[in-house]
Enzyme design. Sequence first.
Site, PDB file in Angstrom:
ATOM      1  N   ARG A 177       0.834  -1.212   0.000  1.00 46.08           N
ATOM      2  CA  ARG A 177       0.000   0.000   0.000  1.00 46.08           C
ATOM      3  C   ARG A 177       0.860   1.250   0.000  1.00 46.08           C
ATOM      4  NH1 ARG A 177      -4.486   0.224   4.561  1.00 46.08           N
ATOM      5  NH2 ARG A 177      -2.695   0.798   5.833  1.00 46.08           N
ATOM      6  N   LYS A 186      -2.605   6.479   1.427  1.00 51.41           N
ATOM      7  CA  LYS A 186      -2.419   6.983   2.792  1.00 51.41           C
ATOM      8  C   LYS A 186      -1.521   8.218   2.748  1.00 51.41           C
ATOM      9  CE  LYS A 186      -2.298   4.658   7.256  1.00 51.41           C
ATOM     10  NZ  LYS A 186      -3.533   5.247   7.787  1.00 51.41           N
ATOM     11  N   GLU A 192     -16.239   6.137   4.522  1.00 51.21           N
ATOM     12  CA  GLU A 192     -15.516   5.648   5.696  1.00 51.21           C
ATOM     13  C   GLU A 192     -15.443   6.772   6.723  1.00 51.21           C
ATOM     14  OE1 GLU A 192     -11.340   4.764   5.194  1.00 51.21           O
ATOM     15  OE2 GLU A 192     -11.176   6.109   3.490  1.00 51.21           O
TER      16      GLU A 192
HETATM   17  N1  PLP Z   1      -9.239   4.267   6.568  1.00 51.89           N
HETATM   18  C1  PLP Z   1      -8.418   5.266   6.886  1.00 51.89           C
HETATM   19  C2  PLP Z   1      -8.724   6.625   6.368  1.00 51.89           C
HETATM   20  C3  PLP Z   1      -7.286   5.021   7.683  1.00 51.89           C
HETATM   21  O1  PLP Z   1      -6.462   6.019   8.011  1.00 51.89           O
HETATM   22  C4  PLP Z   1      -7.053   3.718   8.144  1.00 51.89           C
HETATM   23  C5  PLP Z   1      -5.869   3.427   8.951  1.00 51.89           C
HETATM   24  O2  PLP Z   1      -4.878   2.971   8.504  1.00 51.89           O
HETATM   25  C6  PLP Z   1      -7.941   2.703   7.784  1.00 51.89           C
HETATM   26  C7  PLP Z   1      -9.020   3.006   7.000  1.00 51.89           C
HETATM   27  C8  PLP Z   1      -7.720   1.303   8.238  1.00 51.89           C
HETATM   28  O3  PLP Z   1      -6.706   0.683   7.498  1.00 51.89           O
HETATM   29  P1  PLP Z   1      -5.846  -0.478   8.119  1.00 51.89           P
HETATM   30  O4  PLP Z   1      -6.811  -1.536   8.524  1.00 51.89           O
HETATM   31  O5  PLP Z   1      -4.986  -0.924   6.990  1.00 51.89           O
HETATM   32  O6  PLP Z   1      -5.109   0.081   9.256  1.00 51.89           O
HETATM   33  C1  COI Z   2      -4.071   3.349  11.496  1.00 52.16           C
HETATM   34  O1  COI Z   2      -5.056   2.726  11.880  1.00 52.16           O
HETATM   35  O2  COI Z   2      -2.945   2.828  11.416  1.00 52.16           O
HETATM   36  C2  COI Z   2      -4.166   4.719  11.086  1.00 52.16           C
HETATM   37  O3  COI Z   2      -3.273   5.189  10.429  1.00 52.16           O
HETATM   38  C3  COI Z   2      -5.294   5.524  11.483  1.00 52.16           C
HETATM   39  C4  COI Z   2      -4.849   6.830  12.037  1.00 52.16           C
HETATM   40  C5  COI Z   2      -6.007   7.718  11.999  1.00 52.16           C
HETATM   41  C6  COI Z   2      -4.263   6.681  13.401  1.00 52.16           C
END
Ligand code: PLP
Ligand code: COI
Length: 341
Positions: free
Chosen positions: A82, A184, A220
């Site tokens: 990612r 991200k 989201e």
């Molecule tokens: N959506 C957003 C905007 C996020 O910042 C995050 C955090 O990483 C997620 C979703 C969840 O992603 P992940 O499960 O890969 O941490």
């Molecule tokens: C994560 O879950 O790793 C994120 O980056 C979310 C952030 C808003 C702390």
Amino acid sequence: MEKKNIDWANLGFGYIETEKRFVSNFKDGSWDDGELTSNSMVTITECAGVLQYAQTCFEGLKAYTTEDGHIVTFRPDLNAERMANSCRRLEMPVFPEERFVDAVVKTIEANEAYVPPYGSGATLYIRPNMFGTNAVIGVKPADEYQFRIFTTPVGPYFKGGVKPLTIRVSDFDRAAPHGTGHIKAGLNYAMSLYAIMDAHRQGFDENMYLDPGTRTKVEETGGANFLFVTKDNKIVTPKSGSILPSITRRSLITVAKDYLGLEVEEREVLFEEVPEFVECGLCGTAAVISPVGKINDHGREICFASGMTEMGPVTKKLYETLTGIQMGRLQAPEGWIKVIK
Ligand code: PLP
Ligand code: COI
């Protein structure tokens, strides 16, 4: 290895400086070997690409102490992939994916004393990030970059741990159609700061963002994807090109299907359908699965049957199975757990 004297059980989601971080620099078209360093400071020119045009992206993953005392991390290859996609979209150089995983491992190893003990409720959060470091004044990508990975021990992302949240439908958008919502990038979070503070000022824990094009579909929150449960125990999760492809959400889809035998639908979710769901959760590395009890749509309350006191039963099963896999209580699917030591 002696653990640090930290009150693990009462940690919030904050930054505590740990001993070592990994740093690699990109110059003249290539990445250097990188090293672990004790220096937590970054010194860059006032005109750096990151400071002027926000050329930066990041990742988030965690290290866990398992029931039998190992230290592991969860699917770091997907964070590497990612981050590579984020870099490509932001005209930044990719830090090679195998090197990313290797650097994550080295950084966790070097901060072993900060990996919270099993059963403490805390974990070690790992934050890889990259930013443009050289002077850029015309709007263009930087030529030099720094890639860092630091760690910080954390507790629950939302105060109150697993108490159901109250969120509101946001009037602000998080991402533009065909924009950067699926990567991200720091810029996505900068533009959400006003919305999150405004939500807090109004007494809400988070924002539910709708699709910016039509404002009819669920996207989201600022830091997590949505999962819903139907009254016949089906999992429904929004599909959209402008949400972050959450690794937690993708893992929970497998957990739901293969461990719990549940049907999963990944599809566009109309906001109109939301009152028909019986449970709602926010999923992400930081959020794990945080239950939502209530959604406020401009004064109209949508209250989930699971209520405001605890997680709904299906959300709870998902939570227990996922954390069981992460903490070594349950057998993980092939390739999900990277053992550090
Ligand atoms: N959506 C957003 C905007 C996020 O910042 C995050 C955090 O990483 C997620 C979703 C969840 O992603 P992940 O499960 O890969 O941490
Ligand atoms: C994560 O879950 O790793 C994120 O980056 C979310 C952030 C808003 C702390």
